[in-house]
Design a protein around this motif. Structure first.
Motif, mmCIF file in Angstrom:
data_model
loop_
_atom_site.group_PDB
_atom_site.id
_atom_site.type_symbol
_atom_site.label_atom_id
_atom_site.label_comp_id
_atom_site.label_asym_id
_atom_site.label_seq_id
_atom_site.Cartn_x
_atom_site.Cartn_y
_atom_site.Cartn_z
ATOM 1 N N VAL A 181 -30.115 61.711 -37.546
ATOM 2 C CA VAL A 181 -29.822 63.008 -36.932
ATOM 3 C C VAL A 181 -29.263 63.909 -38.025
ATOM 4 N N ASP A 182 -29.752 65.126 -38.111
ATOM 5 C CA ASP A 182 -29.223 66.090 -39.068
ATOM 6 C C ASP A 182 -27.930 66.683 -38.534
ATOM 7 N N LYS A 183 -26.887 66.625 -39.367
ATOM 8 C CA LYS A 183 -25.583 67.187 -39.028
ATOM 9 C C LYS A 183 -25.357 68.406 -39.908
ATOM 10 N N TYR A 184 -24.892 69.472 -39.318
ATOM 11 C CA TYR A 184 -24.710 70.739 -40.012
ATOM 12 C C TYR A 184 -23.224 70.938 -40.272
ATOM 13 N N TRP A 185 -22.812 70.696 -41.513
ATOM 14 C CA TRP A 185 -21.403 70.702 -41.887
ATOM 15 C C TRP A 185 -21.163 71.669 -43.037
ATOM 16 N N ILE A 186 -19.880 71.907 -43.321
ATOM 17 C CA ILE A 186 -19.492 72.807 -44.414
ATOM 18 C C ILE A 186 -18.607 72.042 -45.386
ATOM 19 N N VAL A 187 -18.823 72.267 -46.690
ATOM 20 C CA VAL A 187 -17.977 71.651 -47.713
ATOM 21 C C VAL A 187 -16.602 72.301 -47.633
ATOM 22 N N GLU A 188 -15.596 71.462 -47.409
ATOM 23 C CA GLU A 188 -14.229 71.971 -47.295
ATOM 24 C C GLU A 188 -13.441 71.797 -48.594
ATOM 25 N N LYS A 189 -13.607 70.628 -49.238
ATOM 26 C CA LYS A 189 -12.870 70.344 -50.473
ATOM 27 C C LYS A 189 -13.742 69.552 -51.431
ATOM 28 N N LEU A 190 -13.477 69.737 -52.709
ATOM 29 C CA LEU A 190 -14.070 68.919 -53.754
ATOM 30 C C LEU A 190 -12.960 67.983 -54.224
ATOM 31 N N LEU A 191 -13.185 66.693 -54.117
ATOM 32 C CA LEU A 191 -12.157 65.714 -54.445
ATOM 33 C C LEU A 191 -12.329 65.182 -55.858
ATOM 34 N N ASP A 192 -11.213 64.802 -56.488
ATOM 35 C CA ASP A 192 -11.240 64.291 -57.867
ATOM 36 C C ASP A 192 -12.031 62.991 -57.980
ATOM 37 N N SER A 193 -12.186 62.265 -56.880
ATOM 38 C CA SER A 193 -12.881 60.978 -56.890
ATOM 39 C C SER A 193 -14.405 61.136 -56.962
ATOM 40 N N GLY A 194 -14.898 62.361 -57.014
ATOM 41 C CA GLY A 194 -16.339 62.590 -57.044
ATOM 42 C C GLY A 194 -16.926 62.704 -55.658
ATOM 43 N N GLU A 195 -16.068 62.830 -54.671
ATOM 44 C CA GLU A 195 -16.519 62.981 -53.295
ATOM 45 C C GLU A 195 -16.318 64.422 -52.842
ATOM 46 N N VAL A 196 -16.987 64.778 -51.758
ATOM 47 C CA VAL A 196 -16.760 66.069 -51.118
ATOM 48 C C VAL A 196 -16.231 65.799 -49.719
ATOM 49 N N GLN A 197 -15.329 66.640 -49.268
ATOM 50 C CA GLN A 197 -14.824 66.541 -47.901
ATOM 51 C C GLN A 197 -15.556 67.576 -47.068
ATOM 52 N N LEU A 198 -16.187 67.112 -46.002
ATOM 53 C CA LEU A 198 -16.998 67.970 -45.145
ATOM 54 C C LEU A 198 -16.292 68.186 -43.824
ATOM 55 N N CYS A 199 -16.454 69.350 -43.247
ATOM 56 C CA CYS A 199 -15.833 69.690 -41.974
ATOM 57 C C CYS A 199 -16.918 69.902 -40.922
ATOM 58 N N THR A 246 -29.326 53.128 -27.430
ATOM 59 C CA THR A 246 -30.407 52.760 -26.511
ATOM 60 C C THR A 246 -31.282 53.949 -26.159
ATOM 61 N N SER A 247 -30.747 55.164 -26.336
ATOM 62 C CA SER A 247 -31.549 56.347 -26.006
ATOM 63 C C SER A 247 -31.279 57.469 -27.017
ATOM 64 N N PRO A 248 -32.125 57.614 -28.018
ATOM 65 C CA PRO A 248 -31.955 58.692 -29.002
ATOM 66 C C PRO A 248 -32.045 60.067 -28.344
ATOM 67 N N GLY A 249 -31.275 61.002 -28.854
ATOM 68 C CA GLY A 249 -31.274 62.361 -28.317
ATOM 69 C C GLY A 249 -32.462 63.175 -28.796
ATOM 70 N N GLN A 250 -32.492 64.442 -28.383
ATOM 71 C CA GLN A 250 -33.596 65.338 -28.714
ATOM 72 C C GLN A 250 -33.698 65.624 -30.205
ATOM 73 N N ARG A 251 -32.566 65.629 -30.892
ATOM 74 C CA ARG A 251 -32.571 65.952 -32.320
ATOM 75 C C ARG A 251 -32.833 64.749 -33.210
ATOM 76 N N ALA A 252 -33.042 63.576 -32.618
ATOM 77 C CA ALA A 252 -33.294 62.357 -33.399
ATOM 78 C C ALA A 252 -34.642 62.457 -34.112
ATOM 79 N N SER A 253 -34.673 61.951 -35.331
ATOM 80 C CA SER A 253 -35.924 61.885 -36.072
ATOM 81 C C SER A 253 -36.018 60.508 -36.714
ATOM 82 N N ASN A 254 -37.212 60.169 -37.167
ATOM 83 C CA ASN A 254 -37.425 58.886 -37.820
ATOM 84 C C ASN A 254 -36.973 57.732 -36.914
ATOM 85 N N VAL A 255 -37.390 57.759 -35.645
ATOM 86 C CA VAL A 255 -36.959 56.784 -34.641
ATOM 87 C C VAL A 255 -37.781 55.504 -34.763
ATOM 88 N N HIS A 256 -37.057 54.368 -34.845
ATOM 89 C CA HIS A 256 -37.699 53.052 -34.934
ATOM 90 C C HIS A 256 -36.988 52.084 -33.994
#
Length: 105
Positions: A43-61, A21-31
């Motif tokens: 919202v942009d999230k700032y994460w780090i790649v922790e693991k590369l998984l065999d399934s073709g996914e990445v695990q982010l922290c 009901t109320s987007p924060g200050q970092r919200a973009s593309n609000v509709h």
């Protein structure tokens, strides 16, 4: 567009879609929702790649030690460029210094 090659420790930005009901200050593309009091936004999230998984996914922290699995070719996931790394350095350093629980995967 080609598939991005990820490495453990890469600083990434994940553009997460949210609704509230109320987007924060970092919200973009609000509709506003078509019927109701909600807003849809990203919202942009700032994460780090922790693991590369065999399934073709990445695990982010996250800064608080949470983990997310995302497809390595997800269009919402991108590598932070030099300018974003400079501006958001403290966010990434906070993740790198986070103590993880002993039973973390």
């Amino acid at each position: 567009m080609g598939q991005t090659e990820w490495n453990c420790g890469d600083w990434v930005i994940y553009r997460k879609q949210k609704s509230s009901t109320s987007p924060g200050q970092r919200a973009s593309n609000v509709h506003p929702a078509s019927k109701g009091d909600l807003y849809h936004y990203t919202v942009d999230k700032y994460w780090i790649v922790e693991k590369l998984l065999d399934s073709g996914e990445v695990q982010l922290c996250t800064r608080r030690g949470k983990r997310h699995r995302v497809s390595s070719n997800d269009p919402m996931l991108r590598r932070a460029n030099w300018w974003q790394r400079l501006l958001n350095r403290r966010r990434y350093e906070a993740i790198e210094t986070t103590e993880l629980p002993a039973n973390s995967p």
